[in-house]
Scaffold this motif. Structure first.
Motif, mmCIF file in Angstrom:
data_model
loop_
_atom_site.group_PDB
_atom_site.id
_atom_site.type_symbol
_atom_site.label_atom_id
_atom_site.label_comp_id
_atom_site.label_asym_id
_atom_site.label_seq_id
_atom_site.Cartn_x
_atom_site.Cartn_y
_atom_site.Cartn_z
ATOM 1 N N LEU A 58 8.461 6.297 -12.486
ATOM 2 C CA LEU A 58 9.780 6.261 -11.855
ATOM 3 C C LEU A 58 9.722 6.824 -10.438
ATOM 4 O O LEU A 58 10.620 6.607 -9.639
ATOM 5 C CB LEU A 58 10.793 7.052 -12.687
ATOM 6 N N VAL A 59 8.655 7.565 -10.153
ATOM 7 C CA VAL A 59 8.421 8.120 -8.827
ATOM 8 C C VAL A 59 6.989 7.782 -8.433
ATOM 9 O O VAL A 59 6.074 7.895 -9.244
ATOM 10 C CB VAL A 59 8.631 9.656 -8.826
ATOM 11 N N VAL A 60 6.824 7.352 -7.202
ATOM 12 C CA VAL A 60 5.505 7.076 -6.643
ATOM 13 C C VAL A 60 5.287 8.076 -5.520
ATOM 14 O O VAL A 60 6.179 8.282 -4.686
ATOM 15 C CB VAL A 60 5.429 5.636 -6.093
ATOM 16 N N THR A 61 4.122 8.694 -5.514
ATOM 17 C CA THR A 61 3.827 9.700 -4.500
ATOM 18 C C THR A 61 2.909 9.132 -3.436
ATOM 19 O O THR A 61 1.921 8.471 -3.752
ATOM 20 C CB THR A 61 3.164 10.926 -5.153
ATOM 21 N N ILE A 62 3.260 9.377 -2.197
ATOM 22 C CA ILE A 62 2.447 8.940 -1.054
ATOM 23 C C ILE A 62 2.102 10.180 -0.225
ATOM 24 O O ILE A 62 2.975 10.991 0.085
ATOM 25 C CB ILE A 62 3.217 7.916 -0.195
ATOM 26 N N TRP A 63 0.827 10.307 0.073
ATOM 27 C CA TRP A 63 0.383 11.413 0.917
ATOM 28 C C TRP A 63 0.614 11.060 2.378
ATOM 29 O O TRP A 63 0.258 9.974 2.823
ATOM 30 C CB TRP A 63 -1.099 11.701 0.693
ATOM 31 N N GLN A 64 1.240 11.998 3.086
ATOM 32 C CA GLN A 64 1.446 11.850 4.522
ATOM 33 C C GLN A 64 0.904 13.119 5.161
ATOM 34 O O GLN A 64 1.563 14.164 5.154
ATOM 35 C CB GLN A 64 2.925 11.653 4.837
ATOM 36 N N GLY A 65 -0.319 13.016 5.668
ATOM 37 C CA GLY A 65 -0.988 14.216 6.162
ATOM 38 C C GLY A 65 -1.277 15.141 4.997
ATOM 39 O O GLY A 65 -1.878 14.742 4.003
ATOM 40 N N ARG A 66 -0.802 16.373 5.068
ATOM 41 C CA ARG A 66 -0.998 17.349 3.997
ATOM 42 C C ARG A 66 0.152 17.363 3.008
ATOM 43 O O ARG A 66 0.114 18.094 2.028
ATOM 44 C CB ARG A 66 -1.168 18.746 4.594
#
Length: 87
Positions: A58-66
């Motif tokens: 239900l949630v997708v995590t995307i790394w943006q820098g740290r």
């Protein structure tokens, strides 16, 4: 669809997780700090709820820098609606 549907409904069962989804719907990609500002729970609790939402896709995590930014993924809910309501 079996086990995945179970995870989705289990994740949606908690009002805290539904509130997190509402917060992400209003402003997608918030940092953990930004999400915690509007929640009446600890960072650890928010992290735990986000992990369960992520496991249910239900949630997708995307790394943006740290920073790890969570984004709402409505597809599992849409699939459930199509399965029972759309036909």
């Amino acid at each position: 669809m079996g086990a995945d549907v179970d995870k989705v409904f289990k994740a949606l069962a908690a009002p805290e997780r539904r509130l997190l989804l509402d917060r992400l719907r209003a402003n997608n990609g918030q940092t953990l700090g930004e999400l915690c500002e509007h929640m009446e729970m600890t960072r650890q609790a928010v992290t735990k709820h986000l992990k369960l939402l992520e496991e249910a896709t239900l949630v997708v995590t995307i790394w943006q820098g740290r920073e790890k930014l969570p984004y709402l993924n409505p597809v599992p809910i849409q699939e459930s609606a199509e399965r029972w309501i759309g036909k």
